[in-house]
Design an enzyme around this catalytic site. Sequence first.
Site, PDB file in Angstrom:
ATOM      1  N   CYS A   2       0.824  -1.195   0.000  1.00  0.00           N
ATOM      2  CA  CYS A   2       0.000   0.000   0.000  1.00  0.00           C
ATOM      3  C   CYS A   2       0.861   1.247   0.000  1.00  0.00           C
ATOM      4  O   CYS A   2       2.083   1.199   0.014  1.00  0.00           O
ATOM      5  CB  CYS A   2      -0.901   0.011   1.242  1.00  0.00           C
ATOM      6  SG  CYS A   2      -1.876  -1.497   1.432  1.00  0.00           S
ATOM      7  N   ASP A 100      -3.883  -8.911   8.518  1.00  0.00           N
ATOM      8  CA  ASP A 100      -2.782  -8.661   9.444  1.00  0.00           C
ATOM      9  C   ASP A 100      -2.810  -7.259  10.046  1.00  0.00           C
ATOM     10  O   ASP A 100      -2.205  -7.015  11.090  1.00  0.00           O
ATOM     11  CB  ASP A 100      -1.434  -8.906   8.755  1.00  0.00           C
ATOM     12  CG  ASP A 100      -1.282  -8.158   7.436  1.00  0.00           C
ATOM     13  OD1 ASP A 100      -2.252  -7.525   6.988  1.00  0.00           O
ATOM     14  OD2 ASP A 100      -0.189  -8.224   6.841  1.00  0.00           O
TER      15      ASP A 100
END
Length: 632
Positions: A2, A100
């Site tokens: 990201c 996560d």
Amino acid sequence: MCGIAGIFHYESVKPVDPNRIGRMIDALASRGPDGAGVWTAPGVGLGHRRLSVIDLAGSPQPMHSADGRAVIVFNGEIYNYRRLRHELEQGGAQFRTDGDTETILAAWQRWGPRCLDKLDGMFAFALYDLKKRQLFLARDRLGVKPLYVARLAGGALAFASELKGLLANPLMRRTIDPLAIEDYMTWGYVPDHRSILKDVEKLAAGHYLLLEHGREPSPPVKWWDLSFEQRARGSAEDLSAQLLHLMREAVSSRMVADVPLGAFLSGGVDSSSVVALMSEVSAKPVTSCSIGFDVADVDETSHARKVAELFGTDHHERIVTADQFGEIDRLVRIFDEPFADASALPTLRVCELAREHVTVALSGDGADEAFAGYRRQLFQAREEQARAILPRALREPVFGALGKLWPKADWAPRPMRAKTTFLALATSGETGYARALSILAPEQRQEIFGEGLLRERGAYRAEHPFEKLMREAPARSGLDRAQYADLKFWLPGDILTKTDRTSMAVSLEAREPLLDHRLLEFGARLPERQRIRGTTGKWLMKHTMERYLPEDILYRPKQGFVTPLAQWFRGPLASEARAVASSELLTGSGWFDRKALSRLADNHIAGRSDNARTLWQLLMLERSLRHLKPSG
């Protein structure tokens, strides 16, 4: 994988414009094409661009903790998140997602900054604790994932995954740091202790920053380091068994994904080892990707194809021409800061190929640094043996004189290129290794720098931080110190920057199993004989992989991506070389000497010397300075 960005007001709690955060993350769109989010509260704003890899629909960001007391934006992957999640659930934590990201939030609430010790992965994240009114910025152990930080006028701090995210903020000043030019012309990249812009810093690998409203920011805190001070005991076979176990664990842990996953395959030891271990645990053929060149001397596709056939991979390859110089401006936009590692061009190509087939690709990065695979490390070990025998009072005058008299012969066979070795032997180990790793030595920079840059840099030299790092390394030998410097300086500044930016430019997640921290810690404890034997580097790793890979893959000479810079600057880029020599951006500022640059270009074009790497550095710097100029 990201992109993240944000703003934090540390002097006073001012409102943050969500549109400003939006512009910052929009600049990072290639890092996260699958979603975007912005969150603001008094004094803080966080933004996120998402590339969905795990829990595709269930982990949007910015993400709040289950109790609503903390919010996070996260770039990376936590490979042990399931085990860590189970441990946290045993203590009462509750989870709403299967990814996560939420695990980091729960770990912060349980352990605070010490949660970093629990995380096995690559990451850069920003976590705001609404109860404590603190912003926690953290970067992974090796610096796989980047994080730029800048102070803004009015007592604010901005951060982003890439410099372009900060540049989207209208309050960012674009003042070039002349010391960064000294650093860049030495190493070919701007190291992590500096940025090309004066007001921008990079959070160092293995460090975190904890900010509070109403308090001046404290210096970053080092939370992880690598020590070479201990030595492992055991036979070569015992150590080989331990190494194989660690490599298997590192590879298998990085094969968790809810999207197509594959590997880069060059046909060298490192990528072939990763593919071999992936094939061992994969229920279906591994997807492998290779690129080759239309010049036979630098094409390695036959080796990659041999490994692909050996393990029955779903193999994809593409031959690209050596004439990739049309991508220069694209590279400049990808890296923002000047970056002169010409292998970025073929790396971008293999990332493009991989993205056509997978979303995640495993690479072989890190093994040379961890297990002593570079020729320069071998030379350093031998030179340190000579330094230990010969007193400095003898070495300095004898080898110093030889080094000054010996011609610089880049065209000659390796044994005849003794100038660097002589100059290195005349100095300390750290000074010699800095010379071996640098592109331009101090005396070469002195020749091309202008009076303005010489005045602004003063007594500073780019080698100083590097030599200090080596001197203070937790190490026992010269080889230890060289590897430590490679892992702490060269790896994050060059190798990982190249892989992160080129992969993220095409929305591909790259994972580096050979940089697993347990694997690195094991490598740092190996006796030197298990790292280097004779002229063979990475000895234990190669010995371990003999059960998987043929000898001609394991023991053939190392070959990386090659870009024909010398030919370019005598052919299609000759006009670019001359234009750089007269560039107002370089010479009008007084940073470079116009006549010296003209001689550099003319001598190369005429074939009197090989100045291709320096011309490439200057070209990339000039284009980057254009890119960084304020629009309008």
